[in-house]
Design a protein around this motif. Structure first.
Motif, mmCIF file in Angstrom:
data_model
loop_
_atom_site.group_PDB
_atom_site.id
_atom_site.type_symbol
_atom_site.label_atom_id
_atom_site.label_comp_id
_atom_site.label_asym_id
_atom_site.label_seq_id
_atom_site.Cartn_x
_atom_site.Cartn_y
_atom_site.Cartn_z
ATOM 1 N N LYS A 165 -12.972 -40.790 60.436
ATOM 2 C CA LYS A 165 -13.596 -41.093 59.303
ATOM 3 C C LYS A 165 -13.702 -40.317 58.110
ATOM 4 C CE LYS A 165 -15.629 -45.236 61.743
ATOM 5 N NZ LYS A 165 -16.488 -46.068 61.871
ATOM 6 N N GLN A 197 -9.280 -42.527 58.867
ATOM 7 C CA GLN A 197 -9.616 -43.810 58.303
ATOM 8 C C GLN A 197 -10.187 -43.579 57.152
ATOM 9 O OE1 GLN A 197 -12.159 -46.445 61.039
ATOM 10 N NE2 GLN A 197 -12.734 -47.785 59.310
ATOM 11 N N VAL A 199 -13.072 -44.456 54.436
ATOM 12 C CA VAL A 199 -13.956 -45.555 54.366
ATOM 13 C C VAL A 199 -14.290 -45.824 52.831
ATOM 14 C CG1 VAL A 199 -14.935 -45.036 56.555
ATOM 15 C CG2 VAL A 199 -15.722 -43.835 54.492
#
Length: 330
Positions: A165, A197, A199
């Motif tokens: 992330k 990922q 965020v």
């Protein structure tokens, strides 16, 4: 567009900087102004006085003004804030310089005061940041910030093993430079890093303390956070301090944008793993060149992108690395 990782050319620096909203003394020899025979008079309005990026820009501008024999004064607000910058612009318009170089602090809020400057016959050159009205700014000189965001994505994903992330901390929406960095970062992550990922982006309002709070909250929400991209100097400072206090150094990787003294110290201390360094001195120098050309009714280049480079712990002390570090004074 220029390559992000190409060679960096240093710009000679000259003395005299602005503090707060107080103008510097004028420098330079004789020159012609609009056919009057008087010295050409320029004013640089920084995005924020005292910040190393803008002070380095002022150094480059002063050096070029001295070389060309024109007068240059420098002013700037104490914070990157259009409500503080607008009165300065209004004061400059009342002073009637031949040309104004300005780093607008908002893409919309500065349109009205800059329209007034244009109506007053003041040649306007946009440096670093821009406004949405394409009719404002005879020349726009800025780092290729989209490519800068892409370079940050490449550097950060390499640090985290291309998975996990990642968070972006920016200043405020509506600031052209950082908006472009966020855009470049997001596009690169989505296009080339499927195991990373994203965020999202959060805004520090260019405040060190707020950037630290955002980082602490992100760590609480996502204990497995792998990386942070901080889009400007103050966001990187706050995020780095929060990572250090949380005992996350080396666990959460960070790439910052800009290369002021505080960021270089963080780099050497291992708080951040890379910095995207711009060339503010070159932006200032080219801004003066374009302003003088405009006053003399000579050809002006509408858009001038400038380079940036990735600074790491491995290259920061090399001659090339040293050339791109920002200065607190000339």
């Amino acid at each position: 567009m220029r390559k992000m990782m190409g060679p960096v050319t240093g710009i000679a620096m000259a003395a005299v900087l602005a503090v707060g909203a107080t103008a510097c003394g004028d420098d330079g020899g004789s020159g012609g102004s609009g056919g009057s025979g008087d010295k050409i008079k320029l004013t640089l309005v920084q995005g924020m006085a005292g910040e190393e990026f803008y002070e380095t820009m002022a150094c480059g501008a002063k050096a070029e003004a001295a070389r060309l024999g024109v007068q240059l004064s420098v002013q700037g607000p104490q914070k990157f804030d259009p409500t503080l910058q607008t009165p300065i612009v209004n004061s400059v318009v009342a002073d009637k310089p031949d040309a104004m170089l300005i780093a607008p602090t908002d893409t919309k809020a500065l349109i009205a005061p800059l329209t007034q400057a244009k109506a007053a016959g003041i040649k306007t050159i946009l440096v670093d940041t821009v406004v949405e009205d394409d009719g404002i700014g005879l020349s726009r000189i800025s780092t290729d910030n989209t490519k800068g965001g892409e370079a940050a994505a490449t550097a950060l994903t390499k640090q985290i093993g291309d998975k996990g992330k990642v968070l972006v901390i920016s200043t405020d929406p509506g600031v052209s430079t950082v908006d472009a960095r966020v855009k470049g970062f997001e596009q690169a992550i989505k296009a080339s890093h499927p195991n990373v990922q994203y965020v999202g982006v959060q805004y520090s309002h260019n405040d060190v303390g707020t950037a630290g709070q955002i980082t602490n909250s992100a760590l609480a929400k996502d204990p497995d956070l792998a990386g942070v991209f901080a889009t400007n100097l103050n966001s990187a400072t706050g995020a780095g301090s929060a990572l250090q206090q949380a005992g996350k150094l080396g666990k959460v990787k960070m790439i910052g944008f800009d290369a002021g003294p505080a960021q270089v110290k963080q780099l050497k201390d291992g708080v951040v793993q890379g910095l995207i360094a711009q060339l503010p001195g070159e932006i200032g120098a080219k801004g003066v060149q374009q302003a003088v050309a405009a006053v003399k009714d000579e050809p002006v280049t509408k858009s001038i992108p400038t380079d940036a480079t990735v600074v790491t712990k491995e290259n920061v002390d090399t001659p090339e690395g040293q050339k791109v570090l920002y200065k607190a004074g000339c």
